[in-house]
Write an enzyme that holds these catalytic residues in place. Structure first.
Site, PDB file in Angstrom:
ATOM      1  N   PRO A  13       0.611  -1.439   0.233  1.00  0.00           N
ATOM      2  CA  PRO A  13      -0.042  -0.004   0.082  1.00  0.00           C
ATOM      3  C   PRO A  13       0.954   1.172  -0.056  1.00  0.00           C
ATOM      4  O   PRO A  13       1.748   1.448   0.742  1.00  0.00           O
ATOM      5  CB  PRO A  13      -0.975  -0.007   1.166  1.00  0.00           C
ATOM      6  CG  PRO A  13      -0.022  -1.195   2.218  1.00  0.00           C
ATOM      7  CD  PRO A  13       0.763  -1.972   1.236  1.00  0.00           C
ATOM      8  N   MET A  14       0.689   2.268  -0.749  1.00  0.00           N
ATOM      9  CA  MET A  14       1.423   3.250  -1.118  1.00  0.00           C
ATOM     10  C   MET A  14       0.595   4.482  -1.272  1.00  0.00           C
ATOM     11  O   MET A  14       0.068   4.613  -2.323  1.00  0.00           O
ATOM     12  CB  MET A  14       2.281   3.232  -2.289  1.00  0.00           C
ATOM     13  CG  MET A  14       3.585   1.932  -1.949  1.00  0.00           C
ATOM     14  SD  MET A  14       4.674   1.743  -3.558  1.00  0.00           S
ATOM     15  CE  MET A  14       3.829   0.739  -4.515  1.00  0.00           C
ATOM     16  N   CYS A  96       3.857   3.347   8.983  1.00  0.00           N
ATOM     17  CA  CYS A  96       3.868   4.465   8.368  1.00  0.00           C
ATOM     18  C   CYS A  96       4.701   5.552   9.233  1.00  0.00           C
ATOM     19  O   CYS A  96       4.247   5.721  10.329  1.00  0.00           O
ATOM     20  CB  CYS A  96       2.603   5.035   7.595  1.00  0.00           C
ATOM     21  SG  CYS A  96       3.045   6.333   6.866  1.00  0.00           S
ATOM     22  N   LYS A 135       0.722  -4.656   9.364  1.00  0.00           N
ATOM     23  CA  LYS A 135       1.954  -4.411   8.582  1.00  0.00           C
ATOM     24  C   LYS A 135       2.626  -3.469   9.398  1.00  0.00           C
ATOM     25  O   LYS A 135       2.184  -2.417  10.029  1.00  0.00           O
ATOM     26  CB  LYS A 135       1.785  -3.601   7.193  1.00  0.00           C
ATOM     27  CG  LYS A 135       3.033  -3.216   6.254  1.00  0.00           C
ATOM     28  CD  LYS A 135       2.540  -2.721   5.172  1.00  0.00           C
ATOM     29  CE  LYS A 135       3.942  -2.664   4.137  1.00  0.00           C
ATOM     30  NZ  LYS A 135       4.753  -1.726   4.677  1.00  0.00           N
ATOM     31  N   HIS A 167       8.259  -4.902   7.411  1.00  0.00           N
ATOM     32  CA  HIS A 167       9.063  -4.141   6.854  1.00  0.00           C
ATOM     33  C   HIS A 167      10.320  -4.029   7.494  1.00  0.00           C
ATOM     34  O   HIS A 167      10.437  -3.828   8.704  1.00  0.00           O
ATOM     35  CB  HIS A 167       8.641  -2.515   6.774  1.00  0.00           C
ATOM     36  CG  HIS A 167       9.483  -1.622   5.813  1.00  0.00           C
ATOM     37  ND1 HIS A 167       8.976  -0.535   5.322  1.00  0.00           N
ATOM     38  CD2 HIS A 167      10.885  -1.739   5.803  1.00  0.00           C
ATOM     39  CE1 HIS A 167      10.075  -0.069   4.621  1.00  0.00           C
ATOM     40  NE2 HIS A 167      11.244  -0.511   4.776  1.00  0.00           N
ATOM     41  N   GLY A 209      13.377  -3.025   0.300  1.00  0.00           N
ATOM     42  CA  GLY A 209      14.489  -3.153  -0.356  1.00  0.00           C
ATOM     43  C   GLY A 209      14.322  -4.392  -1.235  1.00  0.00           C
ATOM     44  O   GLY A 209      15.493  -4.570  -1.883  1.00  0.00           O
ATOM     45  N   ARG A 231       7.936   0.175  -4.051  1.00  0.00           N
ATOM     46  CA  ARG A 231       8.517   1.220  -5.150  1.00  0.00           C
ATOM     47  C   ARG A 231       8.605   0.595  -6.482  1.00  0.00           C
ATOM     48  O   ARG A 231       8.397   1.102  -7.810  1.00  0.00           O
ATOM     49  CB  ARG A 231       9.435   2.018  -4.705  1.00  0.00           C
ATOM     50  CG  ARG A 231       9.026   3.045  -3.942  1.00  0.00           C
ATOM     51  CD  ARG A 231      10.055   3.894  -3.093  1.00  0.00           C
ATOM     52  NE  ARG A 231      10.958   2.912  -2.169  1.00  0.00           N
ATOM     53  CZ  ARG A 231      12.103   3.208  -1.769  1.00  0.00           C
ATOM     54  NH1 ARG A 231      12.555   4.419  -2.221  1.00  0.00           N
ATOM     55  NH2 ARG A 231      12.735   2.582  -1.056  1.00  0.00           N
TER      56      ARG A 231
END
Length: 336
Positions: A13-14, A96, A135, A167, A209, A231
């Site tokens: 999710p971005m 986040c 997350k 993450h 990464g 990304r």
């Protein structure tokens, strides 16, 4: 592919990126990868009544809703709304690091309050049949990840959570921007692998990464249950997703190359344009489709220059493809 294996590869999710147009586009590249919404805040849904934020197409599935918030009752209500809107998975954002998220006392700052997160997750699980996932980061600020992460995961487990995306970086809530938090804190893949060994009953996916499909496959081979790509999947979608169904999910069905994906997007684009959506709102997610290929720059330039114009339609795709082919094909004309 075995049932419910979509979590083996997911797209992160971005914010401002993974909207419904992006998800539909990614779905044209992979039938099985799990897609996530941008983070939707529980207050926006419950207090603000912004149910339009839950809009999505059945064609996007498998898809999950990510929620942000810190109030157990409010998040329970938001989870129920998400389930009613058709999301089979509701993910709680505990990773986040942005200032806006911190000011609302949610996101990565929740890692400082494991008991609250447990209460939130238990309330969300009780509110609907949707699977509740989390997350998170490996820790924040001065926390010692090797100490805090096992406590955090144990708390989630006791609350009834069975799937966690980690993450593999700390988040520094003070002193680093959100962009820096995605790049500067060192990755700790071994710690995430150790957490899988320590919590074998938890489904653990790794994030952070990961820049290639080969890297994702290698992490799965080390025993992790899933890999989440961010990304790289947005900037180079074909590189990550085009072969994912075959390599990650064992699907022997025919895949789509980038040109077939462009054609598959045309009916969707026409449908959305008829609703008043601007072409650029969709094609901005397609800029990286030919990344690394001859003519990619010409493709991006043509979309960027023409898609935002009033009345722009699918003819812009044709212009961009013509530009790509012209740029990729060397001029073989004989000199005068």
């Amino acid at each position: 592919m075995k049932k419910n294996q979509s979590h083996r590869l997911s797209i992160a999710p971005m914010m401002d990126w993974t909207d419904r147009h992006c998800r539909f586009f990614h779905r044209q590249l992979s039938r099985h990868s799990l897609l996530y919404t941008e983070m939707v805040t529980a207050p926006a849904l419950v207090r603000g009544g912004a149910l339009h934020l839950l809009e999505h197409s059945p064609a996007e599935h498998p898809v999950a809703l990510q929620l942000g918030g810190s109030d157990p009752r409010e998040l329970a209500q938001a989870a129920q709304l998400g389930w009613q809107a058709g999301y089979p998975e509701i993910n709680l954002n505990c990773g986040c690091p942005s200032d806006r998220v911190q000011s609302g006392s949610f996101g990565a700052v929740l890692m400082e309050h494991p008991a609250l997160v447990g209460e939130i997750c238990a309330a969300m699980i009780a509110a609907s049949p949707a699977e509740v996932t989390v997350k998170c980061r490996i820790g924040v600020d001065d926390q010692i990840p090797q100490t805090i992460l096992p406590v955090f995961l144990e708390t989630l487990s006791q609350a009834g959570v069975r799937r966690v995306i980690i993450h593999a970086r700390k988040a520094w809530l003070q002193g680093l921007s959100p962009k820096d938090n995605r790049e500067i804190p060192p990755l700790d893949y071994p710690l995430v692998l150790a957490m899988k060994a320590a919590f074998p009953h938890l489904h653990i996916s790794i994030n952070g990464g990961i820049t290639s499909l080969a890297q994702a496959c290698a992490l799965l081979d080390q025993g992790l249950d899933g890999v989440m790509v961010g990304r790289a999947a947005y900037q180079r979608p074909a590189d990550i997703l085009q072969d994912a169904d075959r390599l990650i999910f064992g699907d022997t069905g025919p895949g789509r190359d980038a040109f077939a994906v462009v054609d598959a997007m045309r009916p969707y684009i026409r449908q959305e344009l008829s609703k008043g959506v601007r072409l650029a709102s969709i094609t901005r997610h397609m800029l990286g489709l030919f990344a690394g290929k001859p003519g990619a720059r010409a493709w991006r330039r043509a979309l960027s220059e023409h898609a935002h114009r009033a009345g722009a339609g699918t003819e812009v795709l044709d212009m961009a493809l013509d530009a790509l082919h012209a740029s990729a094909t060397p001029d073989t004309a004989a000199p005068a």
